[in-house]
Structure formats: structure tokens, C-alpha cells
Motif scaffolding. Sequence first.
Motif, PDB file in Angstrom:
ATOM      1  N   THR A   1       2.486   1.712  -3.390  1.00  0.00           N
ATOM      2  CA  THR A   1       1.497   2.147  -4.380  1.00  0.00           C
ATOM      3  C   THR A   1       1.148   3.619  -4.195  1.00  0.00           C
ATOM      4  OG1 THR A   1       0.583  -0.087  -4.393  1.00  0.00           O
ATOM      5  CG2 THR A   1      -0.772   1.639  -5.339  1.00  0.00           C
ATOM      6  N   GLN A   2       1.011   4.050  -2.951  1.00  0.00           N
ATOM      7  CA  GLN A   2       0.695   5.455  -2.701  1.00  0.00           C
ATOM      8  C   GLN A   2       1.851   6.362  -3.128  1.00  0.00           C
ATOM      9  OE1 GLN A   2      -2.427   6.301  -1.921  1.00  0.00           O
ATOM     10  NE2 GLN A   2      -2.714   4.099  -2.044  1.00  0.00           N
TER      11      GLN A   2
ATOM     12  N   ASP B   1      -6.226   6.449  -9.201  1.00  0.00           N
ATOM     13  CA  ASP B   1      -6.578   5.487  -8.152  1.00  0.00           C
ATOM     14  C   ASP B   1      -6.751   4.070  -8.693  1.00  0.00           C
ATOM     15  OD1 ASP B   1      -6.464   7.372  -6.202  1.00  0.00           O
ATOM     16  OD2 ASP B   1      -8.612   7.783  -6.161  1.00  0.00           O
TER      17      ASP B   1
ATOM     18  N   HIS C   1     -12.154  -1.593   1.731  1.00  0.00           N
ATOM     19  CA  HIS C   1     -10.937  -2.209   1.208  1.00  0.00           C
ATOM     20  C   HIS C   1     -11.055  -3.729   1.114  1.00  0.00           C
ATOM     21  CE1 HIS C   1      -8.612   1.370   0.726  1.00  0.00           C
ATOM     22  NE2 HIS C   1      -8.786   1.727   1.975  1.00  0.00           N
TER      23      HIS C   1
ATOM     24  N   THR D   1      -3.127   7.623   7.471  1.00  0.00           N
ATOM     25  CA  THR D   1      -3.979   8.787   7.210  1.00  0.00           C
ATOM     26  C   THR D   1      -4.826   9.226   8.394  1.00  0.00           C
ATOM     27  OG1 THR D   1      -5.790   7.411   6.358  1.00  0.00           O
ATOM     28  CG2 THR D   1      -4.158   8.216   4.767  1.00  0.00           C
TER      29      THR D   1
ATOM     30  N   LYS E   1       1.613   6.663  -6.838  1.00  0.00           N
ATOM     31  CA  LYS E   1       0.497   7.540  -7.196  1.00  0.00           C
ATOM     32  C   LYS E   1       0.850   9.007  -6.967  1.00  0.00           C
ATOM     33  CE  LYS E   1      -3.481   6.468  -5.486  1.00  0.00           C
ATOM     34  NZ  LYS E   1      -4.542   5.923  -4.629  1.00  0.00           N
ATOM     35  N   LEU E   2       1.540   9.292  -5.868  1.00  0.00           N
ATOM     36  CA  LEU E   2       1.940  10.668  -5.597  1.00  0.00           C
ATOM     37  C   LEU E   2       2.910  11.182  -6.651  1.00  0.00           C
ATOM     38  CD1 LEU E   2       2.383  10.689  -1.721  1.00  0.00           C
ATOM     39  CD2 LEU E   2       0.672  11.903  -3.049  1.00  0.00           C
TER      40      LEU E   2
ATOM     41  N   ASP F   1      -4.435   1.440  -7.344  1.00  0.00           N
ATOM     42  CA  ASP F   1      -4.750   0.626  -6.162  1.00  0.00           C
ATOM     43  C   ASP F   1      -5.204  -0.771  -6.562  1.00  0.00           C
ATOM     44  OD1 ASP F   1      -4.140   2.602  -4.353  1.00  0.00           O
ATOM     45  OD2 ASP F   1      -6.186   3.373  -4.248  1.00  0.00           O
TER      46      ASP F   1
ATOM     47  N   GLU G   1      -3.607   2.067   5.547  1.00  0.00           N
ATOM     48  CA  GLU G   1      -4.260   3.359   5.303  1.00  0.00           C
ATOM     49  C   GLU G   1      -4.698   4.005   6.614  1.00  0.00           C
ATOM     50  OE1 GLU G   1      -7.949   5.406   2.953  1.00  0.00           O
ATOM     51  OE2 GLU G   1      -8.209   3.505   3.977  1.00  0.00           O
TER      52      GLU G   1
ATOM     53  N   TRP H   1      -4.079  -3.691   3.555  1.00  0.00           N
ATOM     54  CA  TRP H   1      -4.262  -2.425   2.833  1.00  0.00           C
ATOM     55  C   TRP H   1      -4.996  -1.418   3.714  1.00  0.00           C
ATOM     56  CZ3 TRP H   1      -1.968  -2.510  -1.922  1.00  0.00           C
ATOM     57  CH2 TRP H   1      -2.182  -1.431  -2.766  1.00  0.00           C
TER      58      TRP H   1
ATOM     59  N   TYR I   1       0.841  -1.205   0.000  1.00  0.00           N
ATOM     60  CA  TYR I   1       0.000   0.000   0.000  1.00  0.00           C
ATOM     61  C   TYR I   1       0.873   1.250   0.000  1.00  0.00           C
ATOM     62  CZ  TYR I   1      -2.817   3.787   1.900  1.00  0.00           C
ATOM     63  OH  TYR I   1      -3.411   5.003   2.107  1.00  0.00           O
ATOM     64  N   LEU I   2       1.893   1.275   0.851  1.00  0.00           N
ATOM     65  CA  LEU I   2       2.769   2.445   0.918  1.00  0.00           C
ATOM     66  C   LEU I   2       3.493   2.672  -0.399  1.00  0.00           C
ATOM     67  CD1 LEU I   2       4.303   1.977   4.470  1.00  0.00           C
ATOM     68  CD2 LEU I   2       2.513   3.557   3.773  1.00  0.00           C
TER      69      LEU I   2
END
Length: 200
Positions: free
Chosen positions: A45-46, A79, A147, A115, A49-50, A82, A111, A107, A42-43
Motif C-alpha cells: 500500500t505504501q 492516505d 492503527h 519508519t 501511495k508513493l 490505507d 510501519e 500494519w 502495508y508495504l
Amino acid sequence: MTFFHFGNCVALAFVPYVIVYKCSGLAEYSAFWKCVNAGAAYLFTQLCKLLILATFFPASDLPAGQFDVVGEFLKSTVDLADLVGLHMVMSRIGKGPLKFLISGMGWATSELIMTKFLPLWVGARGIEFDWKYMQISLDSNVSLVHHISLATLVWLYSRTDLHKSALPVVITLLALSSYRPLIVEILIHAVGLGSWTLLL
């Protein structure tokens, strides 16, 4: 009193994750490190995306009150990464019906920590009581269900024995879940939904 409010918010946010992990059978299969690997995915992938958002989607020049639907649509398209990340995690976990639960759980937990923990730590320990921290905690429970459902849809899409009539339904639900932030923003600007109504 403020620490008590913080403890309530953290318990409301984190305890359902522990309950799902213990009661779903993941603890019996020693799936903790697999969930940690899903959280690390997840980290990653984020981060990807960033980088894509910062490189290809500059900030909009519209005034502060206006909503750029096309720009937000293009940003929400990112997105879809994801879905690719969840598919890659599930392909690494191996076979078995629990791989979508392990992926969704890791996941969602990642998150939650990345967040929602810091706003709870900084804000819920404040001097005044505010309902928004209860909303953050309740929203984390909605994210857990979201999720796990998203991981289930990705798992269903990757199955070869899925009936052909169910494939359009799975694709539609995957698209709706990927564009959920855009749909929420449109509902906020068009209908004027409040935060509690939106949470419901």
C-alpha cells in the motif's frame, strides 16, 4: 552508555508490540504469519501511495516558510488508500472478531520497522543523548493504538449489522484519522505546538 540508550529506546518502542501480541490472544491463535501478511500489505500500500504521490502531486513552488494547505490536503487524501488496504487485509483473513486486531497489529509493526527502526539504529547509538529518540519510541506506541483503532473503524464500517445512527460517527472518525498528518501540520504552523505537546 550510547548502546544502553539505544537499548532503552528500542525496548520502549518494540516491547509494547510484543505485550499486545502475547496478551491479546493473538499468540494463542497462531496469528504470527497473518500479521506478517498484513505487514506485507502495508508495504504494498505504501508503494502504491508513493507512486501516486510522485506521479500526480509535484513538489510545491512555495517558499520554504509557507504552508500549502490545499496541496497537503490533496496529498493527505492519498492516505485513504490505507483504509482500502486495511479492508482488503481484513477480507483475506477471514471471519472472526480478531481480524481487526491482526490487521492493525501487522500494519503498525510494519510501519514501526520501516519508519522508526533506522532512525533509532543510526541516531540513538550516537555519542550524545537526545530526547527526540525517546519521542520516536513513544510515538511508536501512539501509532500502535492508532492503527488498531483505525482497523477497528474499518471493520465497523464494513459490518452490515452496524446501527445506522453510528455510521456517521464511524465515517467522521475514519476521515479524521486519515487526515491526521494534515491536522498535525496545521496545528504546528497555526498554534506553534512543540514536539512534546504534540505527542501528548
